[in-house]
Design a protein around this motif. Structure first.
Motif, PDB file in Angstrom:
ATOM      1  N   THR A  98     -10.818  22.137 -22.294  1.00 16.23           N
ATOM      2  CA  THR A  98      -9.952  20.993 -22.546  1.00 16.23           C
ATOM      3  C   THR A  98      -9.841  20.141 -21.291  1.00 16.23           C
ATOM      4  O   THR A  98     -10.025  20.618 -20.180  1.00 16.23           O
ATOM      5  N   GLY A  99      -9.527  18.882 -21.493  1.00 22.01           N
ATOM      6  CA  GLY A  99      -9.294  17.983 -20.369  1.00 22.01           C
ATOM      7  C   GLY A  99     -10.573  17.437 -19.750  1.00 22.01           C
ATOM      8  O   GLY A  99     -11.673  17.687 -20.206  1.00 22.01           O
ATOM      9  N   PHE A 100     -10.375  16.689 -18.693  1.00 24.22           N
ATOM     10  CA  PHE A 100     -11.480  16.098 -17.935  1.00 24.22           C
ATOM     11  C   PHE A 100     -11.980  17.142 -16.956  1.00 24.22           C
ATOM     12  O   PHE A 100     -11.247  17.624 -16.117  1.00 24.22           O
ATOM     13  N   ARG A 101     -13.251  17.520 -17.088  1.00 23.18           N
ATOM     14  CA  ARG A 101     -13.768  18.600 -16.260  1.00 23.18           C
ATOM     15  C   ARG A 101     -15.133  18.249 -15.701  1.00 23.18           C
ATOM     16  O   ARG A 101     -15.989  17.735 -16.414  1.00 23.18           O
ATOM     17  N   ILE A 102     -15.293  18.530 -14.428  1.00 24.53           N
ATOM     18  CA  ILE A 102     -16.574  18.381 -13.759  1.00 24.53           C
ATOM     19  C   ILE A 102     -16.789  19.700 -13.028  1.00 24.53           C
ATOM     20  O   ILE A 102     -16.480  19.840 -11.853  1.00 24.53           O
ATOM     21  N   LEU A 103     -17.257  20.672 -13.797  1.00 24.24           N
ATOM     22  CA  LEU A 103     -17.407  22.009 -13.252  1.00 24.24           C
ATOM     23  C   LEU A 103     -18.550  22.730 -13.914  1.00 24.24           C
ATOM     24  O   LEU A 103     -19.055  22.313 -14.941  1.00 24.24           O
ATOM     25  N   SER A 104     -18.962  23.843 -13.301  1.00 26.86           N
ATOM     26  CA  SER A 104     -20.045  24.651 -13.860  1.00 26.86           C
ATOM     27  C   SER A 104     -19.695  26.127 -13.802  1.00 26.86           C
ATOM     28  O   SER A 104     -20.573  26.972 -13.745  1.00 26.86           O
ATOM     29  N   SER A 105     -18.403  26.415 -13.799  1.00 33.03           N
ATOM     30  CA  SER A 105     -17.930  27.791 -13.770  1.00 33.03           C
ATOM     31  C   SER A 105     -16.559  27.851 -14.432  1.00 33.03           C
ATOM     32  O   SER A 105     -15.789  26.895 -14.384  1.00 33.03           O
ATOM     33  N   SER A 106     -16.246  28.989 -15.023  1.00 30.36           N
ATOM     34  CA  SER A 106     -14.923  29.141 -15.639  1.00 30.36           C
ATOM     35  C   SER A 106     -13.856  29.473 -14.598  1.00 30.36           C
ATOM     36  O   SER A 106     -12.670  29.404 -14.878  1.00 30.36           O
ATOM     37  N   ASP A 107     -14.269  29.825 -13.403  1.00 33.39           N
ATOM     38  CA  ASP A 107     -13.352  30.150 -12.312  1.00 33.39           C
ATOM     39  C   ASP A 107     -13.140  28.896 -11.478  1.00 33.39           C
ATOM     40  O   ASP A 107     -13.858  28.649 -10.509  1.00 33.39           O
ATOM     41  N   GLY A 108     -12.169  28.068 -11.868  1.00 31.95           N
ATOM     42  CA  GLY A 108     -12.015  26.783 -11.212  1.00 31.95           C
ATOM     43  C   GLY A 108     -10.599  26.446 -10.808  1.00 31.95           C
ATOM     44  O   GLY A 108      -9.699  27.285 -10.828  1.00 31.95           O
ATOM     45  N   MET A 118      -5.603  12.501 -18.468  1.00 26.17           N
ATOM     46  CA  MET A 118      -5.379  13.798 -19.100  1.00 26.17           C
ATOM     47  C   MET A 118      -4.665  14.779 -18.171  1.00 26.17           C
ATOM     48  O   MET A 118      -4.783  15.984 -18.326  1.00 26.17           O
ATOM     49  N   GLY A 119      -3.966  14.294 -17.182  1.00 31.01           N
ATOM     50  CA  GLY A 119      -3.198  15.153 -16.287  1.00 31.01           C
ATOM     51  C   GLY A 119      -3.910  15.527 -15.010  1.00 31.01           C
ATOM     52  O   GLY A 119      -3.279  15.789 -14.010  1.00 31.01           O
ATOM     53  N   GLY A 120      -5.220  15.580 -15.038  1.00 35.26           N
ATOM     54  CA  GLY A 120      -5.962  15.958 -13.839  1.00 35.26           C
ATOM     55  C   GLY A 120      -7.419  16.178 -14.146  1.00 35.26           C
ATOM     56  O   GLY A 120      -7.903  15.889 -15.234  1.00 35.26           O
ATOM     57  N   VAL A 121      -8.112  16.715 -13.166  1.00 32.14           N
ATOM     58  CA  VAL A 121      -9.527  17.000 -13.297  1.00 32.14           C
ATOM     59  C   VAL A 121      -9.749  18.470 -12.940  1.00 32.14           C
ATOM     60  O   VAL A 121      -9.112  18.999 -12.038  1.00 32.14           O
ATOM     61  N   LYS A 122     -10.621  19.123 -13.688  1.00 32.17           N
ATOM     62  CA  LYS A 122     -10.931  20.531 -13.450  1.00 32.17           C
ATOM     63  C   LYS A 122     -12.245  20.612 -12.700  1.00 32.17           C
ATOM     64  O   LYS A 122     -13.242  20.014 -13.113  1.00 32.17           O
ATOM     65  N   ILE A 123     -12.227  21.342 -11.587  1.00 36.00           N
ATOM     66  CA  ILE A 123     -13.402  21.479 -10.733  1.00 36.00           C
ATOM     67  C   ILE A 123     -13.613  22.951 -10.407  1.00 36.00           C
ATOM     68  O   ILE A 123     -12.724  23.783 -10.631  1.00 36.00           O
ATOM     69  N   SER A 124     -14.792  23.278  -9.860  1.00 36.09           N
ATOM     70  CA  SER A 124     -15.081  24.675  -9.521  1.00 36.09           C
ATOM     71  C   SER A 124     -15.859  24.777  -8.209  1.00 36.09           C
ATOM     72  O   SER A 124     -17.055  25.046  -8.212  1.00 36.09           O
ATOM     73  N   PRO A 125     -15.190  24.529  -7.069  1.00 40.88           N
ATOM     74  CA  PRO A 125     -15.908  24.661  -5.795  1.00 40.88           C
ATOM     75  C   PRO A 125     -16.312  26.111  -5.540  1.00 40.88           C
ATOM     76  O   PRO A 125     -15.624  27.042  -5.968  1.00 40.88           O
TER      77      PRO A 125
END
Length: 144
Positions: A98-108, A118-125
């Motif tokens: 859900t939401g705006f996400r620019i990641l390639s892992s579920s651990d973010g 949408m409240g924020g952005v999901k990332i996975s450094p």
């Protein structure tokens, strides 16, 4: 400071499956017809190569850069600049659907900011702890 995105196995499998489905749909006419016209073959092959290239570009070119005055998030042609004065919170997040996400892992992480739709952005450094530490140096008023 630049952080690359962490990549997990589920992400690689999902991208691989998407490319296989795309290949099956683009090359399906070759299995139905004895002879596919040259123009149709060129169009199908070009469509497959362009779409696959775009998917791979977005998938492998994910970076998070901490600049002097903003966080810069990049995934292929998708780019987002988030000024540090707008960031309100950074928190762990395992919800990748859900939401705006620019990641390639579920651990973010979820970076919340004031102007987010949408409240924020999901990332996975790759190194979450170092990322949060460096982000707090540039934006000491954020909550975690």
């Amino acid at each position: 400071m630049i952080f690359r995105s962490k990549v997990d196995r589920i992400f690689v499998i999902t991208i691989g499956m998407a490319i296989l489905i795309l290949a099956a749909s683009c090359f399906f006419p070759y299995f139905l017809e004895d002879e596919v016209p040259l123009l149709a073959g060129v169009i199908l092959t070009s469509t497959f190569l362009l779409c696959t290239g775009f998917i791979v570009w977005i998938s492998i070119d994910i970076r998070y850069k901490l600049n002097d005055d903003h966080l810069f998030i990049k995934a292929g042609p998708i780019r987002r600049r988030i000024p540090y004065n707008e960031i309100t919170r950074v928190s762990p997040n395992r919800d990748i659907f859900t939401g705006f996400r620019i990641l390639s892992s579920s651990d973010g992480l979820e970076v919340s900011y004031k102007s987010a739709i949408m409240g924020g952005v999901k990332i996975s450094p790759e190194n979450k702890e170092l990322f949060v530490t460096e982000l707090k140096k540039r934006c000491p008023n954020i909550k975690s």
